[in-house]
Design a protein around this motif. Structure first.
Motif, PDB file in Angstrom:
ATOM      1  N   LYS A 103     -14.710  39.745-212.991  1.00 48.56           N
ATOM      2  CA  LYS A 103     -13.367  39.355-213.558  1.00 48.56           C
ATOM      3  C   LYS A 103     -13.126  37.805-213.354  1.00 48.56           C
ATOM      4  N   ALA A 104     -13.683  37.300-211.932  1.00 44.12           N
ATOM      5  CA  ALA A 104     -13.261  35.952-211.434  1.00 44.12           C
ATOM      6  C   ALA A 104     -13.747  34.767-212.010  1.00 44.12           C
ATOM      7  N   ILE A 105     -13.217  33.729-211.653  1.00 46.36           N
ATOM      8  CA  ILE A 105     -13.547  32.618-212.009  1.00 46.36           C
ATOM      9  C   ILE A 105     -13.930  32.077-210.336  1.00 46.36           C
ATOM     10  N   HIS A 106     -15.259  31.411-210.381  1.00 50.44           N
ATOM     11  CA  HIS A 106     -15.482  31.129-209.020  1.00 50.44           C
ATOM     12  C   HIS A 106     -15.575  29.723-208.893  1.00 50.44           C
ATOM     13  N   ILE A 107     -14.873  29.166-207.795  1.00 48.07           N
ATOM     14  CA  ILE A 107     -14.961  27.695-207.683  1.00 48.07           C
ATOM     15  C   ILE A 107     -15.847  27.375-206.249  1.00 48.07           C
ATOM     16  N   LEU A 108     -16.995  26.587-206.534  1.00 52.75           N
ATOM     17  CA  LEU A 108     -17.807  26.488-205.360  1.00 52.75           C
ATOM     18  C   LEU A 108     -18.058  25.027-205.093  1.00 52.75           C
ATOM     19  N   GLY A 109     -18.000  24.670-203.683  1.00 48.62           N
ATOM     20  CA  GLY A 109     -18.068  23.279-203.067  1.00 48.62           C
ATOM     21  C   GLY A 109     -19.273  23.174-202.616  1.00 48.62           C
TER      22      GLY A 109
ATOM     23  N   MET B 106     -17.612  16.161-201.952  1.00 48.61           N
ATOM     24  CA  MET B 106     -17.934  17.596-202.357  1.00 48.61           C
ATOM     25  C   MET B 106     -17.894  17.547-203.758  1.00 48.61           C
ATOM     26  N   GLU B 107     -19.062  18.142-204.156  1.00 43.52           N
ATOM     27  CA  GLU B 107     -19.220  18.266-205.531  1.00 43.52           C
ATOM     28  C   GLU B 107     -18.846  19.731-206.118  1.00 43.52           C
ATOM     29  N   VAL B 108     -17.952  19.819-207.039  1.00 44.21           N
ATOM     30  CA  VAL B 108     -17.374  21.103-207.433  1.00 44.21           C
ATOM     31  C   VAL B 108     -18.080  21.716-208.626  1.00 44.21           C
ATOM     32  N   SER B 109     -18.177  23.127-208.333  1.00 44.42           N
ATOM     33  CA  SER B 109     -18.929  23.881-209.788  1.00 44.42           C
ATOM     34  C   SER B 109     -17.956  24.889-209.947  1.00 44.42           C
ATOM     35  N   ILE B 110     -17.775  25.057-211.294  1.00 46.52           N
ATOM     36  CA  ILE B 110     -16.725  26.293-211.622  1.00 46.52           C
ATOM     37  C   ILE B 110     -17.626  26.926-212.590  1.00 46.52           C
ATOM     38  N   LYS B 111     -17.734  28.486-212.201  1.00 47.42           N
ATOM     39  CA  LYS B 111     -18.428  29.405-212.959  1.00 47.42           C
ATOM     40  C   LYS B 111     -17.841  30.687-213.203  1.00 47.42           C
ATOM     41  N   THR B 112     -18.149  31.375-214.158  1.00 48.63           N
ATOM     42  CA  THR B 112     -17.841  32.764-214.231  1.00 48.63           C
ATOM     43  C   THR B 112     -19.191  33.469-213.774  1.00 48.63           C
ATOM     44  N   PHE B 113     -18.792  35.009-213.441  1.00 47.83           N
ATOM     45  CA  PHE B 113     -19.915  35.733-212.756  1.00 47.83           C
ATOM     46  C   PHE B 113     -21.088  35.746-213.504  1.00 47.83           C
ATOM     47  N   ASP B 114     -21.012  35.499-215.012  1.00 47.20           N
ATOM     48  CA  ASP B 114     -22.277  35.679-215.915  1.00 47.20           C
ATOM     49  C   ASP B 114     -23.113  34.449-215.747  1.00 47.20           C
ATOM     50  N   GLN B 115     -22.299  33.258-215.323  1.00 49.63           N
ATOM     51  CA  GLN B 115     -23.231  32.058-215.315  1.00 49.63           C
ATOM     52  C   GLN B 115     -23.954  31.829-213.679  1.00 49.63           C
ATOM     53  N   PHE B 116     -23.629  32.729-213.023  1.00 45.00           N
ATOM     54  CA  PHE B 116     -24.357  32.581-211.516  1.00 45.00           C
ATOM     55  C   PHE B 116     -25.882  32.599-211.991  1.00 45.00           C
ATOM     56  N   ASP B 117     -26.756  32.015-211.349  1.00 43.93           N
ATOM     57  CA  ASP B 117     -28.175  32.621-211.229  1.00 43.93           C
ATOM     58  C   ASP B 117     -28.275  33.230-209.943  1.00 43.93           C
ATOM     59  N   ILE B 118     -29.396  33.868-209.817  1.00 39.54           N
ATOM     60  CA  ILE B 118     -29.324  34.700-208.344  1.00 39.54           C
ATOM     61  C   ILE B 118     -29.230  34.034-206.990  1.00 39.54           C
ATOM     62  N   HIS B 119     -29.835  32.677-207.013  1.00 41.31           N
ATOM     63  CA  HIS B 119     -29.621  32.040-205.954  1.00 41.31           C
ATOM     64  C   HIS B 119     -28.441  31.531-205.642  1.00 41.31           C
ATOM     65  N   GLU B 120     -27.718  31.309-206.754  1.00 43.98           N
ATOM     66  CA  GLU B 120     -26.113  30.891-206.397  1.00 43.98           C
ATOM     67  C   GLU B 120     -25.333  32.085-205.766  1.00 43.98           C
ATOM     68  N   LEU B 121     -25.497  33.141-206.635  1.00 45.90           N
ATOM     69  CA  LEU B 121     -24.896  34.441-206.015  1.00 45.90           C
ATOM     70  C   LEU B 121     -25.284  34.682-204.847  1.00 45.90           C
ATOM     71  N   TYR B 122     -26.679  34.727-204.176  1.00 45.44           N
ATOM     72  CA  TYR B 122     -26.726  34.927-202.921  1.00 45.44           C
ATOM     73  C   TYR B 122     -26.187  33.932-201.829  1.00 45.44           C
ATOM     74  N   GLU B 123     -26.039  32.841-202.203  1.00 47.24           N
ATOM     75  CA  GLU B 123     -25.448  31.661-201.454  1.00 47.24           C
ATOM     76  C   GLU B 123     -23.806  32.132-201.233  1.00 47.24           C
ATOM     77  N   VAL B 124     -23.285  32.371-202.029  1.00 45.15           N
ATOM     78  CA  VAL B 124     -21.691  33.090-202.278  1.00 45.15           C
ATOM     79  C   VAL B 124     -21.946  34.137-201.482  1.00 45.15           C
ATOM     80  N   LEU B 125     -22.367  35.119-201.526  1.00 44.76           N
ATOM     81  CA  LEU B 125     -22.373  36.342-200.669  1.00 44.76           C
ATOM     82  C   LEU B 125     -22.707  36.192-199.354  1.00 44.76           C
ATOM     83  N   GLN B 126     -23.614  35.311-199.091  1.00 45.50           N
ATOM     84  CA  GLN B 126     -24.031  34.931-197.552  1.00 45.50           C
ATOM     85  C   GLN B 126     -22.804  34.379-196.931  1.00 45.50           C
ATOM     86  N   LEU B 127     -22.385  33.433-197.682  1.00 44.00           N
ATOM     87  CA  LEU B 127     -21.084  32.526-197.043  1.00 44.00           C
ATOM     88  C   LEU B 127     -19.921  33.403-196.530  1.00 44.00           C
ATOM     89  N   ARG B 128     -19.733  34.464-197.711  1.00 43.34           N
ATOM     90  CA  ARG B 128     -18.730  35.176-197.516  1.00 43.34           C
ATOM     91  C   ARG B 128     -18.903  36.001-196.644  1.00 43.34           C
TER      92      ARG B 128
END
Length: 146
Positions: free
Chosen positions: A44-50, A1-23
């Motif tokens: 405010k959060a740091i987001h860890i994506l796998g 699994m490849e891990v990516s660490i992002k702040t909210f402002d670093q999300f592009d719209i497609h990544e944010l959609y994926e996160v919200l869809q999974l949740r």
């Protein structure tokens, strides 16, 4: 699994959609729980994506001490239903704990669903306090100190 660490402002719209869809897929649909996932705290959060083969399979969000609890916190721990049993939950949590250690945090507090007690205990978390309902689901506070 490849891990990516992002702040909210670093999300592009497609990544944010994926996160919200999974949740939503897991916490709202699978767990049949109507609650406000978009709680105003993601900013405010740091987001860890796998990712596996460019597909989001696991996710957590981390709060600094004082942003959610007095201690650092990991929440919204989720693994896609079709990717369970492949140790991605342990991997995303280990990556999240590693991030917390690298930030110099000494304690992590989580609000864990009770049925996941063994999962978190195996990662070193210890249950503290009484069980309680959060959004109609039994939870318990757990801490990890290092």
């Amino acid at each position: 699994m490849e891990v990516s660490i992002k702040t909210f402002d670093q999300f592009d719209i497609h990544e944010l959609y994926e996160v919200l869809q999974l949740r939503s897929e897991v916490f709202v649909v699978e767990q049949d729980c109507v609650y406000q996932d978009l709680d105003g705290k993601d900013q405010k959060a740091i987001h860890i994506l796998g990712y596996v083969n460019d597909h989001l399979v696991a996710y957590t969000r981390i709060f600094q001490p004082g942003d959610y609890f007095d201690q650092a916190s990991i929440g919204r721990v989720v693994v896609s239903l079709k990717n369970r049993g492949e140790a991605y939950g342990q991997e995303i949590m280990k990556a999240s704990v590693k991030y917390c250690k690298e930030q110099g945090f000494t304690t992590i507090k989580i609000s864990a669903q009770c049925y996941l007690d063994k999962f978190y205990t195996d990662l070193g978390f210890i249950s503290t306090g009484e069980k309680y309902l959060e959004d109609g689901i039994p939870h318990q506070a757990m801490v990890l100190e290092f």
